[in-house]
Design a protein around this motif. Structure first.
Motif, PDB file in Angstrom:
ATOM      1  N   VAL A  47     -21.848  11.238  -4.028  1.00 61.79           N
ATOM      2  CA  VAL A  47     -21.187  10.059  -4.592  1.00 61.79           C
ATOM      3  C   VAL A  47     -20.974  10.281  -6.091  1.00 61.79           C
ATOM      4  O   VAL A  47     -21.860  10.766  -6.798  1.00 61.79           O
ATOM      5  N   GLY A  48     -19.775   9.938  -6.555  1.00 63.00           N
ATOM      6  CA  GLY A  48     -19.449  10.099  -7.962  1.00 63.00           C
ATOM      7  C   GLY A  48     -19.048   8.778  -8.589  1.00 63.00           C
ATOM      8  O   GLY A  48     -18.678   7.824  -7.887  1.00 63.00           O
ATOM      9  N   PHE A  49     -19.118   8.716  -9.901  1.00 61.51           N
ATOM     10  CA  PHE A  49     -18.774   7.501 -10.629  1.00 61.51           C
ATOM     11  C   PHE A  49     -17.823   7.842 -11.765  1.00 61.51           C
ATOM     12  O   PHE A  49     -17.966   8.857 -12.432  1.00 61.51           O
ATOM     13  N   THR A  50     -16.854   6.966 -11.962  1.00 63.08           N
ATOM     14  CA  THR A  50     -15.992   7.084 -13.119  1.00 63.08           C
ATOM     15  C   THR A  50     -15.542   5.685 -13.515  1.00 63.08           C
ATOM     16  O   THR A  50     -16.007   4.682 -12.954  1.00 63.08           O
ATOM     17  N   ASN A  51     -14.648   5.602 -14.474  1.00 62.38           N
ATOM     18  CA  ASN A  51     -14.194   4.328 -15.018  1.00 62.38           C
ATOM     19  C   ASN A  51     -12.700   4.210 -14.776  1.00 62.38           C
ATOM     20  O   ASN A  51     -11.954   5.173 -14.985  1.00 62.38           O
ATOM     21  N   ILE A  52     -12.241   3.051 -14.357  1.00 64.75           N
ATOM     22  CA  ILE A  52     -10.808   2.864 -14.104  1.00 64.75           C
ATOM     23  C   ILE A  52      -9.996   3.117 -15.374  1.00 64.75           C
ATOM     24  O   ILE A  52      -8.820   3.500 -15.304  1.00 64.75           O
ATOM     25  N   LEU A  53     -10.610   2.966 -16.536  1.00 62.90           N
ATOM     26  CA  LEU A  53      -9.899   3.232 -17.796  1.00 62.90           C
ATOM     27  C   LEU A  53      -9.507   4.697 -17.918  1.00 62.90           C
ATOM     28  O   LEU A  53      -8.499   5.025 -18.552  1.00 62.90           O
ATOM     29  N   ALA A  54     -10.300   5.576 -17.314  1.00 57.44           N
ATOM     30  CA  ALA A  54      -9.987   7.003 -17.353  1.00 57.44           C
ATOM     31  C   ALA A  54      -8.932   7.373 -16.332  1.00 57.44           C
ATOM     32  O   ALA A  54      -8.268   8.411 -16.469  1.00 57.44           O
ATOM     33  N   VAL A  55      -8.743   6.524 -15.322  1.00 62.01           N
ATOM     34  CA  VAL A  55      -7.813   6.827 -14.225  1.00 62.01           C
ATOM     35  C   VAL A  55      -6.446   6.202 -14.469  1.00 62.01           C
ATOM     36  O   VAL A  55      -5.414   6.840 -14.256  1.00 62.01           O
ATOM     37  N   GLU A  56      -6.433   4.956 -14.891  1.00 60.88           N
ATOM     38  CA  GLU A  56      -5.190   4.216 -15.098  1.00 60.88           C
ATOM     39  C   GLU A  56      -5.091   3.789 -16.564  1.00 60.88           C
ATOM     40  O   GLU A  56      -5.747   2.841 -16.994  1.00 60.88           O
ATOM     41  N   PRO A  57      -4.281   4.487 -17.370  1.00 55.35           N
ATOM     42  CA  PRO A  57      -4.199   4.171 -18.801  1.00 55.35           C
ATOM     43  C   PRO A  57      -3.833   2.717 -19.109  1.00 55.35           C
ATOM     44  O   PRO A  57      -4.312   2.163 -20.109  1.00 55.35           O
ATOM     45  N   TRP A  58      -3.016   2.087 -18.257  1.00 55.76           N
ATOM     46  CA  TRP A  58      -2.601   0.721 -18.554  1.00 55.76           C
ATOM     47  C   TRP A  58      -3.776  -0.252 -18.548  1.00 55.76           C
ATOM     48  O   TRP A  58      -3.726  -1.308 -19.200  1.00 55.76           O
ATOM     49  N   THR A  59      -4.848   0.082 -17.822  1.00 56.47           N
ATOM     50  CA  THR A  59      -5.994  -0.823 -17.742  1.00 56.47           C
ATOM     51  C   THR A  59      -6.763  -0.898 -19.060  1.00 56.47           C
ATOM     52  O   THR A  59      -7.590  -1.802 -19.238  1.00 56.47           O
ATOM     53  N   ARG A  60      -6.501   0.031 -19.963  1.00 50.98           N
ATOM     54  CA  ARG A  60      -7.204  -0.006 -21.248  1.00 50.98           C
ATOM     55  C   ARG A  60      -6.848  -1.264 -22.041  1.00 50.98           C
ATOM     56  O   ARG A  60      -7.640  -1.726 -22.868  1.00 50.98           O
ATOM     57  N   TRP A  61      -5.677  -1.820 -21.770  1.00 53.38           N
ATOM     58  CA  TRP A  61      -5.306  -3.074 -22.427  1.00 53.38           C
ATOM     59  C   TRP A  61      -6.163  -4.225 -21.926  1.00 53.38           C
ATOM     60  O   TRP A  61      -6.324  -5.235 -22.622  1.00 53.38           O
ATOM     61  N   MET A  62      -6.708  -4.093 -20.724  1.00 49.53           N
ATOM     62  CA  MET A  62      -7.568  -5.139 -20.171  1.00 49.53           C
ATOM     63  C   MET A  62      -8.827  -5.336 -21.004  1.00 49.53           C
ATOM     64  O   MET A  62      -9.427  -6.412 -20.995  1.00 49.53           O
ATOM     65  N   THR A  63      -9.240  -4.295 -21.727  1.00 45.64           N
ATOM     66  CA  THR A  63     -10.471  -4.399 -22.511  1.00 45.64           C
ATOM     67  C   THR A  63     -10.326  -5.391 -23.663  1.00 45.64           C
ATOM     68  O   THR A  63     -11.332  -5.856 -24.203  1.00 45.64           O
ATOM     69  N   LEU A  64      -9.094  -5.731 -24.028  1.00 47.34           N
ATOM     70  CA  LEU A  64      -8.890  -6.743 -25.061  1.00 47.34           C
ATOM     71  C   LEU A  64      -9.340  -8.118 -24.582  1.00 47.34           C
ATOM     72  O   LEU A  64      -9.533  -9.038 -25.384  1.00 47.34           O
TER      73      LEU A  64
END
Length: 445
Positions: A47-64
Motif C-alpha cells: 500500500v502506498g500513500f501520496t497527496n492529490i496535490l502532487a497528482v492533480e495540479p489544479w487541486t493546489r488552489w483548494m488549499t486556499l
C-alpha cells in the motif's frame, strides 16, 4: 456541568466567535487531510500513500480554502494574551501559564503517543516493510502541536514586546521571516530556512494580540478585515507571479519550494488574508452564535476538537485499510471520477470512526486548571525545560512517526538524530516537568 448549563452560564463578555473559529479550524484540518489523501495499491504491491496535490495540479488552489492552520494560530494569539493577563492578575508566573496552556495539548497528545507506541511496536514487528510508511504517517500530524508549543512558550515575552512596541514588534517578525527567505532563496545560508517555523507562525500568532486589544473595534472589523484581505491577497499574487513561490499552502511530494515546510512569506501573507476574511464575517457570525443551539454546538465541538484532531489520522488509516481489504484489487487512480466518488462514499464511515475514537479518548481532553503556584525562578526554568522537551519530542514524532520502534529507526532533524523512543521520552518528560513546575508543597495539618 451539563452543556445546557454551560450555555446558560456563558458570560456576555465572552468572545464566542473565537471559540467558533478554533473549532472551525480543527474541523477544516480533519476534512482537508481526508480529501487530500490518495491511497494506492495493486496485486503484489504494498500500500502506498501520496497527496492529490502532487497528482492533480489544479487541486493546489483548494488549499486556499482547506489550509486553516494560520487561523488557528491567530486565534491562539488572542487566547494566550487573555490567559497570560489573567494569570498575571492572579499573581501567577510563567510556570502557571505553561501548566495551564501546554497541559491542554500535552495530556491528550501523550495518550495518543502511548497508544501508538504500543501498536506501532507490535505492527512493526509483524509487518515491518508493509507497515513502515503507514506508521511514519501517523506521527506527522504532531508537527502542529510542536510548533504551537513554540507559540505558547514565547507568548508571554512576545506579549510584553507587543505591549511596549505595538506594531513594530510584529514588523520585526515579518522582516525576520522575509530575511530568512532571501537568505534561503539566494543560497547564502539555506540552513536558516528552519527559523521560519518560528518567525512566520509567531508573526501570525501576534495578530491575535491586536484582536485581544480590541483594535478591530476601534477601526471597525469590516474596514480592518477588508484592508488585511487586500494586503494579503496582493502580496500572494505578487510573490507567486513575480517570485519563485507556488500557490499551494500545503506541502506535497515533488514541489520545488514548499510554502509550509518550512513556512515562507507567502504563508504569512495568506495568514493575514485569512484573518481578514474572519474579521469580515465577525459581525454576522457573532449574531448567529447568540442563538443557544448554535453556541451549544460550538461548546460541544470545542470540548472534543483536540481529541478529534489527534485521532483523525487513525480513522483515515482505518477506513482506507478497510477499503483495501474489502474493495477492488487495484485502487482507482487519484483524481479520476472513481476516486472522487470513493471520497464521497467513504466519508460516512470516516466521520463515524472519528466520532467513535472521540467517544473513547475525549476524557483525556478534560484538563483541570491547576492552582496558582506563583512566580519563582526555579519554576520558570523547569517549565521552560518542559516546553522545550515537548517541542523537540513532537517534532521528532512528526519526522519519524511510530516507525521502526524496535530497531530504533532514526532520522536527523536540523542536525539532531531522533527516533520514536527518544521522542516519547521527551514528551513524557514535558508532561512531568510542566506539572512539577507548579507543584505546591503540601502543608501538614
Amino acid at each position: 456541568m451539563s452543556v445546557d448549563a454551560m450555555v446558560a452560564a456563558t458570560p456576555a463578555t465572552r468572545d464566542r466567535y473565537v471559540d467558533a473559529l478554533r473549532v472551525l479550524a480543527l474541523a477544516g484540518v480533519i476534512m482537508g487531510h481526508y480529501l487530500m489523501a490518495v491511497v494506492t495499491w495493486a496485486p503484489g504491491e504494498n500500500v502506498g500513500f501520496t497527496n492529490i496535490l502532487a497528482v492533480e495540479p489544479w487541486t493546489r488552489w483548494m488549499t486556499l480554502v482547506l489550509q486553516v492552520m494560520p487561523l488557528f494560530f491567530a486565534v491562539g494569539g488572542f487566547s494566550h494574551a487573555i490567559a497570560w493577563r489573567s494569570t498575571a492578575r492572579r499573581h501567577g508566573g510563567y510556570a502557571d501559564f505553561v501548566a495551564a496552556r501546554v497541559g491542554r495539548l500535552i495530556r491528550p497528545a501523550l495518550v495518543y503517543v502511548g497508544v501508538w507506541m504500543v501498536l506501532g511496536l507490535v505492527i512493526g514487528l509483524l509487518w515491518p516493510e508493509q507497515s513502515a510508511p503507514i506508521l511514519q504517517i501517523l506521527g506527522q500530524l504532531l508537527w502542529f502541536i510542536g510548533i504551537y508549543l513554540i507559540a505558547a512558550a514565547f507568548a508571554p515575552a512576545l506579549l510584553r514586546a507587543h505591549e511596549r512596541w505595538g506594531w513594530r514588534a510584529l514588523a520585526t517578525l515579518v522582516a525576520a521571516a522575509a530575511l530568512v527567505d532571501v537568505l534561503r532563496l539566494t543560497e547564502v545560508a539555506d540552513g536558516v530556512k528552519w527559523l521560519n517555523f518560528a518567525f512566520v507562525w509567531l508573526a501570525i500568532h501576534q495578530l491575535g494580540f491586536f484582536y485581544a486589544d480590541g483594535v478591530h473595534e476601534k477601526l471597525g472589523p469590516k474596514r480592518l478585515g477588508a484592508a488585511m484581505l487586500a494586503t494579503g491577497t496582493i502580496a500572494i499574487v505578487l510573490l507567486t507571479t513575480l517570485g519563485p513561490y507556488g500557490i499551494s499552502m500545503v506541502s506535497y511530494e515533488g514541489e520545488q519550494l514548499s510554502n509550509l515546510a518550512p513556512p515562507t512569506v507567502v504563508l504569512l501573507a495568506f495568514g493575514v488574508a485569512q484573518a481578514g476574511v474572519a474579521l469580515l464575517a465577525r459581525d454576522w457570525a457573532t449574531r448567529k452564535l447568540e442563538r443557544p443551539r448554535t453556541w451549544k454546538a460550538v461548546i460541544v465541538g470545542g470540548s472534543m476538537a483536540m481529541t478529534a484532531f489527534l485521532w483523525h489520522f487513525t480513522a483515515l488509516v482505518g477506513v482506507n485499510g478497510l477499503w483495501w481489504w474489502l474493495g477492488p484489487d487495484t485502487s482507482p487512480a487519484g483524481g479520476t471520477a472513481a476516486w472522487w466518488w470513493s471520497k464521497l462514499y467513504l466519508l460516512v464511515p470516516y466521520l463515524g470512526l472519528v466520532a467513535a475514537l472521540v467517544l473513547v479518548f475525549r476524557r483525556f481532553e478534560r484538563f483541570p486548571t491547576p492552582e496558582i503556584a506563583g512566580p519563582r525562578l526555579w519554576r520558570t526554568l523547569v517549565a521552560a525545560l518542559g516546553v522545550a522537551c515537548g517541542i523537540v519530542g513532537m517534532i521528532g514524532f512528526a519526522a519519524v512517526g511510530f516507525r521502526g520502534i524496535a530497531e530504533l529507526y532514526t532520522v536527523t532533524v536540523v542536525g539532531v538524530p531522533l527516533n520514536s523512543v527518544a521522542a516519547c521520552a521527551l514528551v513524557v518528560a514535558s508532561a512531568l516537568l510542566t506539572t512539577l513546575a507548579v507543584r505546591r508543597a503540601s502543608v501538614a495539618p
